[in-house]
Design an enzyme around this catalytic site. Structure first.
Site, PDB file in Angstrom:
ATOM      1  N   HIS A  63       0.867  -1.176   0.000  1.00 53.02           N
ATOM      2  CA  HIS A  63       0.000   0.000   0.000  1.00 53.02           C
ATOM      3  C   HIS A  63       0.908   1.231   0.000  1.00 53.02           C
ATOM      4  O   HIS A  63       2.002   1.211   0.583  1.00 53.02           O
ATOM      5  CB  HIS A  63      -0.928  -0.006   1.222  1.00 53.02           C
ATOM      6  CG  HIS A  63      -2.130  -0.884   1.039  1.00 53.02           C
ATOM      7  ND1 HIS A  63      -2.806  -1.466   2.085  1.00 53.02           N
ATOM      8  CD2 HIS A  63      -2.776  -1.273  -0.103  1.00 53.02           C
ATOM      9  CE1 HIS A  63      -3.824  -2.174   1.605  1.00 53.02           C
ATOM     10  NE2 HIS A  63      -3.821  -2.088   0.283  1.00 53.02           N
ATOM     11  N   ASP A  65       1.187   3.982   1.506  1.00 51.03           N
ATOM     12  CA  ASP A  65       1.727   4.595   2.729  1.00 51.03           C
ATOM     13  C   ASP A  65       2.931   3.831   3.285  1.00 51.03           C
ATOM     14  O   ASP A  65       3.540   4.265   4.265  1.00 51.03           O
ATOM     15  CB  ASP A  65       0.631   4.764   3.802  1.00 51.03           C
ATOM     16  CG  ASP A  65      -0.149   3.495   4.107  1.00 51.03           C
ATOM     17  OD1 ASP A  65      -0.239   2.629   3.216  1.00 51.03           O
ATOM     18  OD2 ASP A  65      -0.672   3.361   5.233  1.00 51.03           O
ATOM     19  N   HIS A  66       3.306   2.714   2.638  1.00 51.63           N
ATOM     20  CA  HIS A  66       4.440   1.914   3.134  1.00 51.63           C
ATOM     21  C   HIS A  66       5.612   1.863   2.146  1.00 51.63           C
ATOM     22  O   HIS A  66       6.649   1.302   2.474  1.00 51.63           O
ATOM     23  CB  HIS A  66       3.990   0.484   3.448  1.00 51.63           C
ATOM     24  CG  HIS A  66       2.974   0.454   4.550  1.00 51.63           C
ATOM     25  ND1 HIS A  66       3.283   0.087   5.844  1.00 51.63           N
ATOM     26  CD2 HIS A  66       1.665   0.813   4.554  1.00 51.63           C
ATOM     27  CE1 HIS A  66       2.199   0.208   6.595  1.00 51.63           C
ATOM     28  NE2 HIS A  66       1.201   0.640   5.837  1.00 51.63           N
ATOM     29  N   HIS A 138      -4.322  -8.815   6.393  1.00 49.85           N
ATOM     30  CA  HIS A 138      -4.675  -7.466   5.928  1.00 49.85           C
ATOM     31  C   HIS A 138      -5.711  -7.574   4.801  1.00 49.85           C
ATOM     32  O   HIS A 138      -5.594  -6.929   3.763  1.00 49.85           O
ATOM     33  CB  HIS A 138      -3.408  -6.736   5.475  1.00 49.85           C
ATOM     34  CG  HIS A 138      -3.567  -5.248   5.321  1.00 49.85           C
ATOM     35  ND1 HIS A 138      -4.498  -4.514   6.020  1.00 49.85           N
ATOM     36  CD2 HIS A 138      -2.898  -4.351   4.543  1.00 49.85           C
ATOM     37  CE1 HIS A 138      -4.397  -3.234   5.667  1.00 49.85           C
ATOM     38  NE2 HIS A 138      -3.439  -3.116   4.776  1.00 49.85           N
TER      39      HIS A 138
HETATM   40 ZN   LIG Z   1      -0.829   1.306   6.117  1.00 48.90          ZN
HETATM   41 ZN   LIG Z   2      -2.184  -1.416   4.185  1.00 54.42          ZN
END
Ligand SMILES: [Zn+2]
Ligand SMILES: [Zn+2]
Length: 313
Positions: A63, A65-66, A138
């Site tokens: 994702h 944000d990573h 997840h």
């Molecule tokens: Zn995240």
């Molecule tokens: Zn995530």
């Protein structure tokens, strides 16, 4: 001694004072990262631990944000004069994601070696640390938690050296890992050591619901860094829908595992002040703390049968 720094503690989107997910792990002057969200290179500059000593990166999942901080990180490594191989571990799809992100940094002064981990996870070594990747939940997206272990060699036992009649002047050699001769006999370093000693273990896991694999990998950890995406109870439906974790759930996991301390990270943008939600989490697990960008924690070797001393407690 093992040091960590939460470079970025934001989930999904950054805030003015909260960059996206990244953890810097440092041992004996060398480092590696877990996750590389946007703002990672800025966080490293503020921290001052440097780029040159970074040997690799382990990604939890893909994702944005990573992982969107990767091209900038690689450019910073090049500017720091890196020539040695830089290693990147991550779930299946790593090659495609890194190649896509790196279209804008086509030529680097150093090789980048990619290690796609099997779905069931694997163990690898970096900067002298043993790192175990384990799958978490997840919502069907391949995502790993990481268990980082700094092992500790057994101590030299002078009584064993005396019993084997090793002359005093040879003790240093044995302590440095060399074998010595005593008459016709060879004495190896392992012949003069005591019981194995407990090292230091840190577990990092974000973007998951509480799950069996996470539970199985927490016991024995001196520090667990888990996501506290949501604090308020009314956000629980969102945590379930988006496959994230509540602060209370992270605290329950840390308590069940008997962890030394829990550090919460990966906060939702809706959670303006994570500290305000700490009292409820501390009712479940007392040694719960909220991370902030640039927070450093030092873990030192424990005495027998204790958790490692951390600068949080
Ligand atoms: Zn995240
Ligand atoms: Zn995530």
């Amino acid at each position: 001694m093992l040091e960590i720094c939460t470079l970025g503690t934001g989930g999904t989107l950054p805030l003015a004072d909260r960059a996206l997910s990244s953890l810097y792990v440092r041992e004996n002057g060398q480092g590696f990262l877990i996750d590389c969200g946007e703002g990672t290179q800025v966080g490293i500059r503020k921290l001052g631990w440097g780029f040159k000593c970074l040997d690799g990166l382990a990604m939890t999942h893909f994702h944005g944000d990573h992982c969107t901080g990767l091209p900038g990180l690689l450019l910073s490594l090049e500017k720091a004069g890196r020539e040695e191989t830089f290693h990147i571990w991550g779930p299946q799809g790593l090659k495609r994601v890194v190649e896509g992100l790196c279209i804008i940094v086509p030529k680097l002064s150093f090789p980048v070696l990619l290690h796609e981990l099997p779905a069931a996870g694997d163990t690898f070594e970096i900067i002298g640390l043993k790192v175990k990747a384990f799958p978490v939940d997840h919502g069907g997206i391949p995502c790993f938690g990481y268990r980082i272990c700094l092992e500790r060699a057994a101590a030299f036992d002078p009584e064993k050296a005396k019993a084997l009649k090793v002359p005093l002047e040879d003790w240093r050699k044995l302590q440095d890992g060399e074998s010595v001769r005593v008459g016709l006999k060879k004495v190896r370093p392992e012949d003069v050591t005591g019981k194995p000693r407990k090292g230091i273990t840190v577990v990092f896991s974000t973007d998951t619901r509480p799950c069996e694999t996470l539970r199985n990998n927490l016991p024995g950890a001196d520090l667990v860094v888990l996501e506290g995406m949501y604090g308020e109870e009314e956000k629980r439906p969102q945590a379930l829908k988006n496959h994230h974790m509540m602060m209370a759930e992270a605290a329950e996991l840390a308590r069940e595992a008997g962890a030394g301390a829990l550090l919460l990270t990966h906060f939702s943008t809706s959670l303006e002040d994570p500290e305000a939600c700490l009292p409820a989490a501390r009712d479940i697990f007392e040694k719960t703390f909220a991370a902030s960008d640039g927070l450093t924690v030092t873990l030192r070797y424990p005495k027998e049968e204790e958790n490692a001393w951390t600068s949080l407690c």
